[in-house]
Structure formats: structure tokens, C-alpha cells
Design a protein around this motif. Sequence first.
Motif, PDB file in Angstrom:
ATOM      1  N   ASP A 316      37.394  28.733  33.921  1.00 30.28           N
ATOM      2  CA  ASP A 316      37.837  28.331  32.566  1.00 30.28           C
ATOM      3  C   ASP A 316      38.113  27.015  32.821  1.00 30.28           C
ATOM      4  O   ASP A 316      37.695  26.407  33.569  1.00 30.28           O
ATOM      5  N   ARG A 322      37.240  33.637  35.730  1.00 32.78           N
ATOM      6  CA  ARG A 322      37.724  34.398  34.517  1.00 32.78           C
ATOM      7  C   ARG A 322      36.446  35.658  34.626  1.00 32.78           C
ATOM      8  O   ARG A 322      35.429  35.370  34.784  1.00 32.78           O
ATOM      9  N   PHE A 329      36.340  36.021  27.694  1.00 35.70           N
ATOM     10  CA  PHE A 329      37.302  36.564  28.353  1.00 35.70           C
ATOM     11  C   PHE A 329      37.916  37.548  27.583  1.00 35.70           C
ATOM     12  O   PHE A 329      38.468  37.504  26.485  1.00 35.70           O
ATOM     13  N   PHE A 331      40.876  40.117  28.837  1.00 30.71           N
ATOM     14  CA  PHE A 331      41.666  40.844  29.775  1.00 30.71           C
ATOM     15  C   PHE A 331      41.510  42.459  30.031  1.00 30.71           C
ATOM     16  O   PHE A 331      41.831  43.141  28.894  1.00 30.71           O
ATOM     17  N   VAL A 513      37.414  35.958  41.083  1.00 30.46           N
ATOM     18  CA  VAL A 513      38.168  36.529  39.902  1.00 30.46           C
ATOM     19  C   VAL A 513      39.508  37.244  40.558  1.00 30.46           C
ATOM     20  O   VAL A 513      39.481  37.917  41.513  1.00 30.46           O
ATOM     21  N   GLY A 566      45.839  32.756  35.413  1.00 30.46           N
ATOM     22  CA  GLY A 566      44.713  33.167  35.911  1.00 30.46           C
ATOM     23  C   GLY A 566      44.252  34.564  36.263  1.00 30.46           C
ATOM     24  O   GLY A 566      43.269  35.009  36.721  1.00 30.46           O
ATOM     25  N   SER A 568      43.021  38.192  35.624  1.00 29.76           N
ATOM     26  CA  SER A 568      41.922  38.426  34.654  1.00 29.76           C
ATOM     27  C   SER A 568      41.987  40.004  34.562  1.00 29.76           C
ATOM     28  O   SER A 568      41.635  40.567  33.284  1.00 29.76           O
ATOM     29  N   THR A 612      44.894  31.737  27.824  1.00 32.98           N
ATOM     30  CA  THR A 612      44.486  31.549  29.158  1.00 32.98           C
ATOM     31  C   THR A 612      44.709  30.088  29.469  1.00 32.98           C
ATOM     32  O   THR A 612      44.364  29.689  30.700  1.00 32.98           O
TER      33      THR A 612
END
Length: 613
Positions: A316, A322, A329, A331, A513, A566, A568, A612
Motif C-alpha cells: 500500500d 496488503r 484491498f 479485509f 501480508v 497494516g 489484512s 488503510t
Amino acid sequence: MKKTLFFASLMMAAQLNFAQEWKPVGSHILTPWGEKVTAQKPHPEYPRPQLVRTNNWQNLNGLWKYAITPVNTKEIPQQWDGSILVPYAIESALSGVGKEVGKDKALWYTNTVTLDKSVNKNNVLLHFGAVDWQCDVYVNNQLVGRHEGGFDPFTMDVTSYLKKGAKQEIALRVWDPTDDGPQPRGKQVNRPNGIWYTPVTGIWQTVWLESVPKTYIVKTKQTPKLDEGVLAFQATVAGSQAGDEIKVRALNGTQVIKEQVGQPNADFELSVPNLEAWSPSNPKLYDLEIQLLRKGKVIDQARSYFAMRKISMEKDENGIQRMLLNNKFTFQYGPLDQGWWPDGLHTAPTDEALKFDVIKTKEMGFNMIRKHIKVEPARWYRYCDSIGMLVWQDMPSGDLGGNHWDMQPGKISGGNRDKARSQESEGYYRKEWKTIMDVLHNYPSIVIWVPFNEAWGQFKTKEITEWTMANDPSRLVNSASGGNFMETGHILDIHNYPDAAMPDPKIFGANQVLALGEFGGLGLPIDGHSWQQKDNWGYQSFKNKTELLERYKQLIRDLTRLIPMGLSAAVYTQTTDVEVETNGLMTYDRKVVKMPEAELNTAHQALYQAPTK
């Protein structure tokens, strides 16, 4: 005519009495579906949704005979102990037996099968969804072959073993040492306690026969390439001849959007015009019609489906890796789902029950499921595909002990903490993990492979991780969820109970990640809905639903604050109670949802809307 009717009536009466011998055993709780199971063809549904031929198959689930013998018994028994309901493991309530077997005994099955008229004897395949663990298959008293692996489907060509007439004798010898052996076995132990559960021995998924042509489609491999707008396709064909062709049609509903011809056992691509990307919010599936042609004539055909989606990683604006879905992105948040049932153990009592867990997870507002230390029947993944649930698929663990587990959040293990496994143990792991990845490859819901969990039998971490990545470059690999962390794979995944936490993004975020692979575990036993009445536990226990919900919402608020830093993905423990664990979102019998679905769904939206940066 009267004599014929008389004998038919006798046969029907005998079959009815045979069925009436069966009933669930034991004193443990049952699910609503388990309470309604009968001995008449449990799990009657077609079991292979990614390669469908529905006109020439026969379901063999139902009452078989069983016997438990000394382990050195190699001959098919002449005397049988009673009836067992397939496909439920012998230790389960729904088997109607409820007995343990162990490493010093063998479990035998037998069944006299009357072939349906639709099953042509020219080429007959005998399919097993799963049998735990070592399985010798006999047809008409002849040994057909042996399979070793408790979580992977297998097939044997039994054509040459069939005899004249419709009636055929099938027998199995099963040996399963559970945790006394080095094979993958998941959470089963001979002495259940805490997070370790009842053994599962023998047949635990559908058994079925299929009639196919001499030249037939064995399997397909379908890999979406979202950026290129194509589906990579291959059909493995048995008995193919020069000049044979594979014709594939892609359909959007009833409309054919692309037709492509290729060669058997060779890669080719289908373009997907005006494609819709698959996601949890838009689980778009396309159908496939597959034909095997010889001189223009169709000699075999099947149906399948696919989706267009991409899982990837990218830094990112802060330089932190990510996890991306379809180049954006998203989550990922879901429960740890172990797929255990109080009445069927590894086997859901019915297909409706199998689907129920996925539906409830969706209603609660999760967009992902971590399938933990177990592989489900193919139909479960089909439901994830169609309902819209991302899946992290674990490899069932085995050969535990001997590891030095370093689980400090955000710390890479110093030195080599890999377990030294025997050549035999490593061979079992590699063979089954490779088969699991191959047979599940076509399910678009699966986005992450997880080779190891918490140093449970973790060995040759870097080598196994890179081998997994090479086997399937279309997905990400979470090398060791909460295990001994090494700089390999795509994801660094810590476990932390009960609170939300994450690895240090300044140290680790540039290369991998960051994920919280397990947290939560908030416990609430519900009277009358627990595996046992006392000595149940959770990672943190509560007295009532109100206290539980308040603490859970606090966890979500804490988790939301980690996303801009950060994080994910995260996995909450867990979907349901399992045996003595009472930290489920639902009770083990699925009769009580401990926190309202709508309130959970609302709380979870903050995770998907979090910035983010």
C-alpha cells in the motif's frame, strides 16, 4: 403373479426390519438434522459438483454390515457384528454403533449391492469421498487395491471384478491408528480432551458407483486469470486416442458466451467476455458444458462451473503488504470452522446441515471461513462458492510432538525449529496435501492454502511452503498459521487469545501480508446444549449472552484499529462449540446462536469500511 407379489412383499418387509435395527446411539446431544436422519439413503445428493454426470451413478450410502477384528485379520470375516449406517464413522452416534476401534483392531465393512440399470458394466468406477485411514477394497472377494489417506477422495476401477448378474459383493478393511500413527489425522486423538476430539474411523463421506465410457473425462483443472479475462482449462482424459477433442462451452445463465475446442490432457484458454468478478458480495458463477468428441461424435460429457476472481498481494502507500481480492484491498474476516458435529463427528448429519453453517456465517456478516485442520465434502465448497465465502484451507495435521513452538507475536523464530519427520511420515503428508490441493483446485472460494498450524508436525517449512506455492501459483500460501515463523510464503500469521493483536508492521510488513490467524475464543456454555454437563471451557468464559456480546464488540473495535496499521485479515475462534470447547458462536448442536446474527453483522461492517492509513 401372486407368488411374485408374495416374495416381493417378503423382501420389502426384510428391508424394513433391517432399517429398523438402526438408531442413533449414545447419550450426547443431537442436531435438529441428526434427529431426523433415517437409514434410508443418508446423504443421497450427487457428491461431485465440479464434474457432474447424473444419469449413470448409484449412491451406496445406507446400512452396511461391520465387524471389528484383530488387526492381523486379513481375510474377509464370515461373521458380522451388526449394521452400520454409512457414511457415518463408527465412533459417531449416527453410525448406530458408537464403538472405538484403535490401532490394534481392524474395521471391516460389507454390502451386497444390486446394480441399477443405469450402471452399465462396461466400465464401472467405485468412488469414496473419504475413508479414514488405510483402506483395502474388495469386490466379489477379490482385492482391488489399497488407499491411504483420511481426507482425500479416491476411485477404483472395479469393472474387471464384477460378476454376472446385478448383485455384487463389496467389502472394505480399514485400519486407523489415530494419534498412534504418523499420518495426517487432524484433531482426532484416542483419549479426547480439551481441543482434541473423538477418533473418526472408517467411511465418513459418500460411497458411490459410476458408469463411464472406455474413454472418459477423469477430471478438469480450471484456473481463472482475471486480468487477462480468460479461464485456463485442462481436461484429463483416460483412454484418449489421436484426434480426440475437448469442446467446452461457457454459459452465463442459459446464454452460451464462449465455445472453445482443445485437446485432451492439454492446456487451453477460454475468453470470458463482459466478465463479472466473483466476490463475497457478488458470488457470480458461470456454468461449463464439457464434451469429449471423437470424429465429431460425443463419447463423454459432463457439467461444471467456474468463477473469475483473483487473490494477490501488493504494497500500500505506506509500503505494507496488503492482501487483495480482484486487485482491491478487502479485509478478510471469518471464523475458525472445524466442521465437527455432535452426532456425525466429521460428517454433517445431512446436506442441509452442511449448508447451514455457511449460511449462518454469512448472516453474521463474515466474508471468510478458515477451514481448520479438516477437509470437507465437495458440496461444502460448492456452497461457499455460491453463497459467497472466501476460504482458507488448512492441511490436516499429523505426527505431532517434537517441535519447539515459538509463538511470540511478531517474532521470527531463531534457528531451525522444524520437526524431524521420518521418510514415511513425510511421504504421507506430501501425498495427501498434493491430492487435497488438486481435488479442491477448481473451487473459486478457496483463496489461501495453509500447510501448517502452530508447529503441529511442522517440518521442512521453507521447502514445503515453496512446493505448495509452485503447485498452485494462483493462490496465496499462509506458511505456518500461528506456528514457527520463517521468511517464506506470502503471509505472517500470529495467534493471540483472547485479544486482537498483530505482527509489527515496521519489521515484517514490507515482505509479507500480516494476519491474525486466531483470536477470541470467548466461551459461554449453554445448559442442555453442551457435549457434557460440566468441565467445559473457553479461552475466556462468560455467564450470559449480554456479557459475551459486549466483550465481543470490544474485540471488534480493537481489531478495527489494527487495520490502518497494516492488518489484512483475522480469524475468530470459532463457528460452533466442539465437544468440551464452548467458545463457539453457536452451540455444538446448532440449536442456539449465542449472539444475534444481525448485531454481529452490523458490528462487522466497521472492519470492511476501515481505512488503510
